[in-house]
Scaffold this active site. Structure first.
Site, PDB file in Angstrom:
ATOM      1  N   HIS A  51      -7.075  -4.789  10.339  1.00 44.94           N
ATOM      2  CA  HIS A  51      -6.830  -4.563   8.909  1.00 44.94           C
ATOM      3  C   HIS A  51      -5.566  -5.267   8.425  1.00 44.94           C
ATOM      4  CE1 HIS A  51      -4.397  -0.515   9.447  1.00 44.94           C
ATOM      5  NE2 HIS A  51      -3.619  -1.544   9.586  1.00 44.94           N
ATOM      6  N   ASP A  98       0.817  -1.219   0.000  1.00 50.80           N
ATOM      7  CA  ASP A  98       0.000   0.000   0.000  1.00 50.80           C
ATOM      8  C   ASP A  98       0.850   1.269   0.000  1.00 50.80           C
ATOM      9  OD1 ASP A  98       0.960  -0.358   2.579  1.00 50.80           O
ATOM     10  OD2 ASP A  98      -1.009  -0.802   3.445  1.00 50.80           O
ATOM     11  N   GLU A 121      -9.538  -1.824   5.556  1.00 50.38           N
ATOM     12  CA  GLU A 121     -10.140  -1.543   6.853  1.00 50.38           C
ATOM     13  C   GLU A 121     -11.385  -2.411   7.048  1.00 50.38           C
ATOM     14  OE1 GLU A 121      -8.275   0.036   8.630  1.00 50.38           O
ATOM     15  OE2 GLU A 121      -7.678   2.010   7.923  1.00 50.38           O
ATOM     16  N   ASN A 160      -7.253  -2.880  14.496  1.00 45.82           N
ATOM     17  CA  ASN A 160      -8.642  -3.110  14.093  1.00 45.82           C
ATOM     18  C   ASN A 160      -8.784  -4.296  13.137  1.00 45.82           C
ATOM     19  OD1 ASN A 160      -7.604  -2.152  11.722  1.00 45.82           O
ATOM     20  ND2 ASN A 160      -8.937  -0.368  11.545  1.00 45.82           N
TER      21      ASN A 160
HETATM   22  P1  PGA Z   1       2.466  -1.927  12.710  1.00 46.51           P
HETATM   23  O1  PGA Z   1       1.310  -1.828  11.615  1.00 46.51           O
HETATM   24  O2  PGA Z   1       3.381  -3.001  12.256  1.00 46.51           O
HETATM   25  O3  PGA Z   1       3.112  -0.560  12.667  1.00 46.51           O
HETATM   26  O4  PGA Z   1       1.820  -2.218  14.005  1.00 46.51           O
HETATM   27  C1  PGA Z   1       0.660  -2.972  11.207  1.00 46.51           C
HETATM   28  C2  PGA Z   1      -0.464  -2.616  10.281  1.00 46.51           C
HETATM   29  O5  PGA Z   1      -1.139  -1.601  10.521  1.00 46.51           O
HETATM   30  O6  PGA Z   1      -0.694  -3.350   9.315  1.00 46.51           O
END
Ligand code: PGA
Length: 260
Positions: free
Chosen positions: A137, A67, A142, A135
């Site tokens: 995702h 992304d 999302e 959450n």
């Molecule tokens: P993080 O993010 O590794 O910074 O916790 C994970 C994500 O949001 O996919």
């Protein structure tokens, strides 16, 4: 799903790196799916260490990132292209021209389709690295994302905006849109490797592994993936109900693979 509960975040990185090392040894021209965020940094550090020691090479590989923020140019320090160059690409031998990150400045109407075509032209993704949001995702898919979605523009959820606001200065523009591979794109990878560390992820990991398959927890779609490996540390795995069973499966898998 293969669930591995590692003793520490360092072990998560090591076991994750083992997966990539094995793939690159058997398939030097592998197509890697890569992720940004805090979690994969330790994985990338371990891969860089192995590369420097001559244990693995990315010279014939190529990569596709999950992304990118819409509206951030590649040279913007908060862009995911910038992140990848800094934390991985500039420190290994992968040809930069064979690393792909969705274009946050491209025409939103066609950027998703263009990215899907690039993945297809490369022959598909051999191994997709993933983190998980609090959450649930994956990528920027999302909650409520279609489980069949392909690369497209998504509006970031309030929790994601809050979690990522720490990377932006108070008066700095923080994008609220992103272009992300879809859940359907991720499910088409030949192997999915999700890493999670820390207790902030415990609820999401539980929902992903032991909850129902639901768009409310996009990562739960990995239950439908034919080859998904989930590696978590003890803190991220703390809410799993069947931890002992996963440990037993791991021991037996290790015994079986040491037989050959
Ligand atoms: P993080 O993010 O590794 O910074 O916790 C994970 C994500 O949001 O996919």
């Amino acid at each position: 799903m293969q669930v591995i509960i590692a003793d520490s975040a360092q072990e998560v990185a090591r076991l994750g790196a083992d997966q990539l090392s094995r793939l690159l040894r058997t398939t030097p021209e592998a197509v890697l799916g890569l992720a940004t965020g805090n979690t994969p940094i330790a994985l990338y550090e371990e891969l860089i260490r192995r590369y420097r020691q001559g244990e693995l090479s990315f010279a014939r590989a190529q990569s596709f990132n999950l992304d990118e923020y819409v509206g951030l140019a590649p040279e913007h320090p908060q862009s995911y292209r910038y992140f990848m160059n800094r934390y991985l690409f500039s420190q290994i031998d992968i040809p930069l021209a064979r690393t792909w990150v969705p274009d946050g400045m491209a025409d939103p109407a066609s950027a998703g389709e263009v990215y899907e075509s690039l993945i297809e032209a490369a022959g598909g993704i051999d191994l997709q690295v993933l983190g998980i949001g609090r959450n649930g995702h994956i990528g920027f898919n999302e909650p409520s994302s279609s489980l069949g979605s392909r690369t497209r523009i998504k509006t970031l959820a309030p929790q994601t905006l809050a979690d990522n606001s720490r990377f932006f200065a108070v008066d700095e523009f923080q994008p609220s849109l992103a272009i992300t591979m879809g859940i359907g794109t991720i499910l088409r990878s030949r192997k999915a490797l999700l890493l999670a560390t820390g207790d902030a992820k415990a609820d999401a990991v539980h929902a992903m592994v032991e909850g129902p398959v639901t768009a409310s927890c996009p990562a739960s779609a990995l239950q439908l993936h034919p080859c998904a490996v989930v590696i978590v540390d003890r803190a991220a795995g703390a809410r799993l109900q069947h931890g002992e069973y996963y440990q037993r499966v791991r021991q037996q898998t290790d015994q079986l693979s040491s037989r050959d």
